[in-house]
Design a protein around this motif. Structure first.
Motif, PDB file in Angstrom:
ATOM      1  N   THR A  11       0.846  -1.182   0.000  1.00 14.60           N
ATOM      2  CA  THR A  11       0.000   0.000   0.000  1.00 14.60           C
ATOM      3  C   THR A  11       0.885   1.236   0.000  1.00 14.60           C
ATOM      4  O   THR A  11       2.040   1.208   0.457  1.00 14.60           O
ATOM      5  CB  THR A  11      -0.923   0.072   1.227  1.00 14.60           C
ATOM      6  OG1 THR A  11      -0.135   0.227   2.413  1.00 14.60           O
ATOM      7  CG2 THR A  11      -1.794  -1.154   1.346  1.00 14.60           C
ATOM      8  N   TYR A  12       0.327   2.308  -0.508  1.00 18.22           N
ATOM      9  CA  TYR A  12       0.927   3.640  -0.395  1.00 18.22           C
ATOM     10  C   TYR A  12      -0.111   4.528   0.274  1.00 18.22           C
ATOM     11  O   TYR A  12      -1.288   4.516  -0.106  1.00 18.22           O
ATOM     12  CB  TYR A  12       1.266   4.202  -1.782  1.00 18.22           C
ATOM     13  CG  TYR A  12       1.584   5.686  -1.775  1.00 18.22           C
ATOM     14  CD1 TYR A  12       2.854   6.140  -1.449  1.00 18.22           C
ATOM     15  CD2 TYR A  12       0.602   6.626  -2.109  1.00 18.22           C
ATOM     16  CE1 TYR A  12       3.150   7.500  -1.444  1.00 18.22           C
ATOM     17  CE2 TYR A  12       0.883   7.984  -2.104  1.00 18.22           C
ATOM     18  CZ  TYR A  12       2.160   8.419  -1.770  1.00 18.22           C
ATOM     19  OH  TYR A  12       2.442   9.753  -1.773  1.00 18.22           O
ATOM     20  N   MET A  13       0.314   5.261   1.310  1.00 19.09           N
ATOM     21  CA  MET A  13      -0.609   6.154   1.993  1.00 19.09           C
ATOM     22  C   MET A  13       0.094   7.470   2.312  1.00 19.09           C
ATOM     23  O   MET A  13       1.233   7.482   2.768  1.00 19.09           O
ATOM     24  CB  MET A  13      -1.123   5.522   3.291  1.00 19.09           C
ATOM     25  CG  MET A  13      -2.082   6.416   4.073  1.00 19.09           C
ATOM     26  SD  MET A  13      -2.690   5.663   5.609  1.00 19.09           S
ATOM     27  CE  MET A  13      -3.877   4.503   4.936  1.00 19.09           C
ATOM     28  N   ASP A  14      -0.621   8.556   2.053  1.00 15.33           N
ATOM     29  CA  ASP A  14      -0.118   9.885   2.389  1.00 15.33           C
ATOM     30  C   ASP A  14      -1.227  10.599   3.148  1.00 15.33           C
ATOM     31  O   ASP A  14      -2.307  10.846   2.603  1.00 15.33           O
ATOM     32  CB  ASP A  14       0.254  10.657   1.115  1.00 15.33           C
ATOM     33  CG  ASP A  14       0.978  11.968   1.415  1.00 15.33           C
ATOM     34  OD1 ASP A  14       1.186  12.282   2.609  1.00 15.33           O
ATOM     35  OD2 ASP A  14       1.332  12.679   0.456  1.00 15.33           O
ATOM     36  N   VAL A  15      -0.980  10.888   4.420  1.00 15.69           N
ATOM     37  CA  VAL A  15      -2.011  11.465   5.277  1.00 15.69           C
ATOM     38  C   VAL A  15      -1.477  12.708   5.975  1.00 15.69           C
ATOM     39  O   VAL A  15      -0.272  12.836   6.219  1.00 15.69           O
ATOM     40  CB  VAL A  15      -2.502  10.455   6.331  1.00 15.69           C
ATOM     41  CG1 VAL A  15      -3.158   9.264   5.679  1.00 15.69           C
ATOM     42  CG2 VAL A  15      -1.355  10.004   7.230  1.00 15.69           C
ATOM     43  N   PRO A  16      -2.370  13.626   6.333  1.00 10.33           N
ATOM     44  CA  PRO A  16      -1.959  14.809   7.094  1.00 10.33           C
ATOM     45  C   PRO A  16      -1.830  14.480   8.570  1.00 10.33           C
ATOM     46  O   PRO A  16      -2.241  13.399   9.020  1.00 10.33           O
ATOM     47  CB  PRO A  16      -3.113  15.788   6.843  1.00 10.33           C
ATOM     48  CG  PRO A  16      -4.308  14.901   6.685  1.00 10.33           C
ATOM     49  CD  PRO A  16      -3.809  13.653   5.990  1.00 10.33           C
ATOM     50  N   ALA A  17      -1.324  15.399   9.331  1.00 14.37           N
ATOM     51  CA  ALA A  17      -1.115  15.170  10.764  1.00 14.37           C
ATOM     52  C   ALA A  17      -2.430  15.001  11.511  1.00 14.37           C
ATOM     53  O   ALA A  17      -2.452  14.425  12.592  1.00 14.37           O
ATOM     54  CB  ALA A  17      -0.323  16.323  11.361  1.00 14.37           C
ATOM     55  N   MET A  18      -3.543  15.447  10.910  1.00 15.16           N
ATOM     56  CA  MET A  18      -4.825  15.396  11.605  1.00 15.16           C
ATOM     57  C   MET A  18      -5.434  14.003  11.632  1.00 15.16           C
ATOM     58  O   MET A  18      -6.352  13.739  12.405  1.00 15.16           O
ATOM     59  CB  MET A  18      -5.825  16.335  10.943  1.00 15.16           C
ATOM     60  CG  MET A  18      -6.127  15.967   9.499  1.00 15.16           C
ATOM     61  SD  MET A  18      -7.485  16.894   8.785  1.00 15.16           S
ATOM     62  CE  MET A  18      -8.882  16.160   9.599  1.00 15.16           C
TER      63      MET A  18
END
Length: 441
Positions: free
Chosen positions: A232-239
């Motif tokens: 998987t590839y995941m890019d998430v914000p700090a929130m």
């Protein structure tokens, strides 16, 4: 039948607004519901009585096991809570799982027997909802969907009858249960064929800088990768509380052969911008996520985006997905590799769409007050529509909309027609309609 008569007739608990346990009963993992009635079923007979009551009163039926569905927030109807039906039994590689069980408990039980089933990523997700919607998980390339491992089911029909469903006894109904959602009854037991599984190798790689060349390299690696490997590839914000901020690639290799996992991922090591954060052997139950339950003081914001099944992770798709994340600071982007056993299943053998897809993609902007105005929402939706236009289908389990018309986007016309025929036979009055609804033909 009156509610008082229902209360007397079943052994489960009937909870009405104003009852002492109403407030706790109407809370579920993803929100707070406003049903007309909640029935906590303790037995299959309780489920039968609940369904018959709802059908007679023409009330919508919502079935709750893990409680992750957005449908629980829709007002009215009868919530049938089957979480107590959570028995798990193992005989050889045949696993019988109560319809109210959650995947974390299933994974732990199977681990004691050296077995596994490809499930979702989250321990508290219900077996029922995930399986009936298909079920994309860490072993999707080796074993296919959760629904592909389903070999039988016990179903309470719209008429309150109990039916044992297999390919031999009711082939069309069995076909519909492998991805057609909760349209055909309440599944009180799932029968799966499990697979030998000792442990897994887990690698986590941090992505720094431009993700585009990294994703192109990842795509190329997975084109010929062994089926034991899913990424998987995941890019998430700090929130986002469910994952550390930033972009990561997570890879899971079936078995404990770290050298084989490293060899499969070796071409990625030459790609700038990747840093190894974790590489080692774990038990499968330990890699399932624990997501926080709904907090009324801090509700999750709205989601402007969607998901799609991509036949190809083209350079164009990569560009659109990365650009979406860059243009929306409070957003998430996610990819999961498919192919392998997922693609082995002929399209006509299950309702699940796009068996020729090689990647699952999801992106969405969080509708945070003060961060996303009307223009921002419109821009995020347009950007997502451009991504979905490259896809070949929608995965219903990853939708947040409670609009029943989404079923038209999830299934091709011929699949929808076949599902509607099954619906006509087993639920002609559309008792089970609070879902991505298949109307009876």
């Amino acid at each position: 039948m009156t509610i008082d008569e229902l209360t007397t007739a079943i052994g489960g608990t009937v909870i009405r607004p104003g009852d002492s346990d109403w407030e706790s009963a109407r809370r579920f993992h993803s929100g707070i519901g406003e049903p007309a009635l909640i029935i906590r079923a303790g037995t299959v007979d309780d489920v039968r009585g609940a369904v018959r009551y709802a059908a007679a009163e023409r009330l919508d039926v919502l079935v709750r096991s893990g409680g992750h569905s957005a449908w629980g927030t829709v007002a009215g109807g009868v919530t049938i809570d089957i979480s107590a039906l959570d028995d798990i039994s193992v005989e050889g590689t045949r696993v019988r799982v109560g319809g109210g069980a959650q995947w974390g408990a299933v994974a732990h039980t199977l681990s004691e027997h050296g077995l596994g089933i490809s499930s979702g990523d989250t321990a508290s997700v219900g077996v029922g909802g995930l399986t009936l919607g298909g079920g994309i998980g860490w072993m999707v390339r080796a074993w296919g969907l959760a629904a592909d491992q389903l070999v039988g089911a016990q179903l309470v029909t719209a008429g309150g009858d109990v039916v044992e469903v297999t390919d031999a006894s009711h082939p069309e109904l069995m076909w519909a249960l492998r991805g057609g959602g909760g349209n055909f009854g309440v599944v009180t037991r799932f029968d799966f064929e499990a697979h030998p599984l000792d442990r897994v190798v887990v690698a986590v790689l941090g992505v720094e800088g431009d993700a585009r060349p990294v994703l192109r390299a990842l795509r190329d690696v997975m084109t010929d990768a062994p089926r034991d490997l899913t990424v998987t590839y995941m890019d998430v914000p700090a929130m986002d509380p469910s994952a550390p901020a930033g972009a990561t690639i997570t890879a899971v290799w079936i078995g404990d052969d770290e050298d084989a996992a490293r060899r499969a991922l070796a071409p990625l090591s030459e790609t700038p911008g990747l840093a190894e954060r974790e590489f080692g052997v774990q038990s499968y139950p330990d890699i399932l996520l624990e997501t926080p339950e709904f907090d009324p003081e801090h509700p999750m914001p709205g989601f402007v985006g969607g998901n799609t099944l991509l036949r190809e992770l083209s350079d164009d798709a990569i560009e659109r997905i990365v650009a979406f994340r860059q243009q929306n600071p409070a957003s998430v982007a996610f990819l999961r590799s498919l192919g392998g056993a997922y693609a082995d299943v002929p399209q006509a053998d299950t309702p699940f769409p796009a068996r020729d897809a090689t990647w699952f993609a999801m992106a969405g902007a969080f509708d945070v007050p003060g961060m996303l105005d009307d223009a921002g929402r419109a821009g995020a939706l347009a950007a997502w529509d451009a991504i979905e236009a490259l896809g070949a289908g929608v995965y219903g389990n990853f939708t947040t909309s409670t609009d029943p018309s989404w079923a038209q986007r999830m299934y091709p016309a011929d699949t929808m027609a076949r599902l509607a025929a099954v619906k006509r036979e087993w639920d002609p009055q559309n008792v089970f309609r609070r879902n991505h609804n298949i109307a009876p033909a």
